[in-house]
Design an enzyme around this catalytic site. Structure first.
Site, PDB file in Angstrom:
ATOM      1  N   ASP A  72       0.835  -1.196   0.000  1.00 34.39           N
ATOM      2  CA  ASP A  72       0.000   0.000   0.000  1.00 34.39           C
ATOM      3  C   ASP A  72       0.877   1.256   0.000  1.00 34.39           C
ATOM      4  O   ASP A  72       1.890   1.327   0.698  1.00 34.39           O
ATOM      5  CB  ASP A  72      -0.885  -0.014   1.249  1.00 34.39           C
ATOM      6  CG  ASP A  72      -1.902   1.101   1.271  1.00 34.39           C
ATOM      7  OD1 ASP A  72      -2.767   1.124   0.380  1.00 34.39           O
ATOM      8  OD2 ASP A  72      -1.835   1.935   2.184  1.00 34.39           O
ATOM      9  N   GLU A 105       1.590  -0.554  -5.142  1.00 35.71           N
ATOM     10  CA  GLU A 105       0.557   0.429  -5.424  1.00 35.71           C
ATOM     11  C   GLU A 105       1.270   1.775  -5.466  1.00 35.71           C
ATOM     12  O   GLU A 105       1.576   2.357  -4.426  1.00 35.71           O
ATOM     13  CB  GLU A 105      -0.526   0.450  -4.345  1.00 35.71           C
ATOM     14  CG  GLU A 105      -1.628   1.452  -4.680  1.00 35.71           C
ATOM     15  CD  GLU A 105      -2.313   2.057  -3.463  1.00 35.71           C
ATOM     16  OE1 GLU A 105      -3.467   2.490  -3.602  1.00 35.71           O
ATOM     17  OE2 GLU A 105      -1.688   2.125  -2.390  1.00 35.71           O
TER      18      GLU A 105
END
Length: 554
Positions: free
Chosen positions: A217, A279
């Site tokens: 993330d 990401e």
């Protein structure tokens, strides 16, 4: 080596270069306890459906212990399962069942920040300025005569200031801490070796339990520019960066690459080809490709492709750029159309206005589309995506043709973006509504009690999995057929060869398959054996908003 029930064989040798990975948003996938929130046993019970679908791996959004202020992306303990989702034993059982079915398991990891309920942050609040406990986070003195102003002008991704002032143990106003996201998500100080060592151990904890990799993330975050200079992001930019990433003092700093090289050494030390997926909202593609060099990430999400409009020029440009740019560093391109942070592509591709990442759509949004047109375009776009070489990512429910849930009442919305912007942005709840499994069951089979943490649209009854399974022409059966042909024809490891096409149409060959995507052109004639079609053909002609795969003659 393992074989899933759809018949695909998974080997350990760079499986990720051509894999189809299915994202599970645990709280919205399947609820085994009737609480209205999905859980790990619910996932385990439904894994057969994903093996039957024909995907190669699953990626789970966070399931760690968390106060759930941001749906689990606010982690209070990185080495435990939140009781909302089950136990570590439940996690182990899920991994074991997935591996039995030939499905690999990728876990989400959230290194940019912790929850404010994490033991480290609680210790930092209790400690004095300048202490080792505060050094783990981004604490700074404020500006102004008495420190009453934030240290700089940074804005949170969720809206509002990126700084919150604390009350010191003596009861007086004190330092400020940085949170690029919600106030409950303080940013860690990744310049500190203690932080890096802690996450080394976290990675090993889950690798030892059998995970096959991590989706990282905010992989373009972590490191902040020295001095934390003021910065105003362009209002037109996505909330997590993009075109401004090169200039941003908190996105895409060079120092973050040292972290990923360190993580890559850890995953490489385990057997079975464990992977790292970034990401990283980074543009242009040449800059994004820096994240997938041989000693860093294996893959990164191709957000440029995801954000392309349903337009032949844009699509061909981003496909060509992706294959060339990622190929130049020896990495596969990836393709993705939907995830838990953006408007579902069954709605987005037919909107009359752009929707920046994180903003969402609701009943008052401009340019809301015709639902049937949106699903037709989504099916055509999905069939084009799955024909391309490289890795592909699916978001739960897209195989059912689920559109964005637009009419969620304000009192039911839970995304921090909705609350921090006082309803100015609808946020991400619309793409996170629990899945419909059985048309005639409570909560459409999501839970036994009919409870659902977000309300499900009544219209989803017709899109439930059991209403589509075995039904010729359904979106589910289109996906199953496409994944079977993709696997049997080796499309994931193939090569794109463009063919001359009429205006508004894309034609490409990949191995023994010709892909014709009529995006917006006049009807075109289709010759040869049709393998998969996104919508029925009109005789031998392909209408607009339709993609077809045809077997090339030998």
């Amino acid at each position: 080596m393992a074989t899933n029930v759809a018949g695909s064989t998974i080997t350990a040798q760079e499986w990720w270069r051509s894999s189809v990975i299915y994202q599970i948003y645990p709280r919205s996938f399947a609820d085994s306890t009737g609480t209205g929130v999905g859980d790990l046993p619910g996932i385990t019970a439904r894994l057969d459906a994903l093996a039957e679908l024909g995907v190669d791996a699953i990626w789970l959004s966070p399931f760690y212990r968390s106060p759930q202020r941001d749906a689990g992306y606010d982690v209070s303990d990185f080495r435990d399962v939140d009781p909302l989702f089950g136990t570590l034993d439940d996690f182990d059982a899920m991994v074991a069942r997935a591996h039995e079915l030939g499905l690999r398991v990728i876990a989400d990891i959230v290194p940019n920040h912790t929850s404010d309920e994490h033991a480290w942050f609680q210790a930092a609040l209790a400690a004095a300025p300048g202490s080792p406990e505060r050094a783990r986070y981004m604490f700074r003195d404020g500006r102004g005569a008495s420190g009453e102003l934030p240290p700089n002008n940074w804005e949170s991704v969720f809206g509002g200031p990126a700084w919150t002032r604390v009350t010191e143990p003596d009861g007086n106003p004190g330092q400020w801490y940085l949170h690029l996201f919600d106030t409950s998500q303080p940013d860690l100080n990744w310049e500190l070796e203690e932080v890096r060592a802690e996450f080394d151990d976290v990675l090993r904890f889950w690798l030892d339990r059998g995970v096959d990799g991590f989706r990282v993330d905010v992989a373009h975050g972590l490191i902040k520019a020295e001095g934390l200079p003021d910065f105003v992001q362009d209002e037109d930019e996505a909330s997590m960066g993009g075109g401004a990433a090169e200039a941003s003092p908190y996105w895409a700093q060079d120092g973050v690459h040292e972290v990923w090289r360190r993580w890559r050494r850890i995953t490489d030390s385990y057997p079975g080809d464990r992977i790292l997926v970034a990401e990283a909202w980074i543009y242009p593609l040449e800059l994004m490709a820096r994240w997938v060099r041989p000693d860093e990430m294996h893959q990164t999400f191709n957000f440029g492709y995801m954000e392309a409009h349903w337009d032949t020029a844009q699509l061909r440009s981003v496909i060509d750029d992706s294959l060339a740019t990622f190929g130049a560093v020896g990495a596969p391109s990836t393709w993705v159309l939907s995830n838990h942070d953006i408007v579902r592509h069954a709605t987005r591709l037919s909107l009359g206005a752009d929707t920046p990442q994180g903003h969402g759509v609701g009943p008052d949004s401009p340019g809301l589309p015709d639902v049937d047109e949106g699903i037709r375009r989504a099916r055509a776009a999905s069939l084009l995506m799955l024909s391309l070489p490289g890795g592909a990512y699916m978001y739960q429910g897209e195989e059912l043709g689920l559109p964005e849930a637009v009419d969620i009442p304000g009192e039911a919305r839970q995304d921090p973006t909705w609350h921090r912007t006082q309803g100015e942005r609808y946020g991400r709840d619309g793409c996170r509504v629990p899945l419909p499994w059985e048309a005639d069951s409570p909560a459409f089979g999501f839970s036994t009690t009919g409870d659902s943490w977000l309300p499900q649209p009544r219209e989803w009854r017709a899109l439930a999995r059991d209403a589509q399974r075995g039904v010729e022409g359904s979106t589910l059966e289109m996906y199953r057929a496409a994944l079977r042909v993709r696997r049997e024809s080796g499309l994931g490891t193939g090569t794109v060869t463009w063919r001359e096409a009429p205006e508004g149409v894309l034609i490409l060959d990949n191995g023994t398959v010709r892909i014709i995507a009529n995006v917006s052109g006049d009807p075109v004639t289709v010759e040869g054996e049709v393998l998969v079609a996104s919508s029925p053909l009109d005789g031998a002609t392909l209408p607009a908003d339709t993609t077809v795969w045809v077997r090339l003659p030998e």
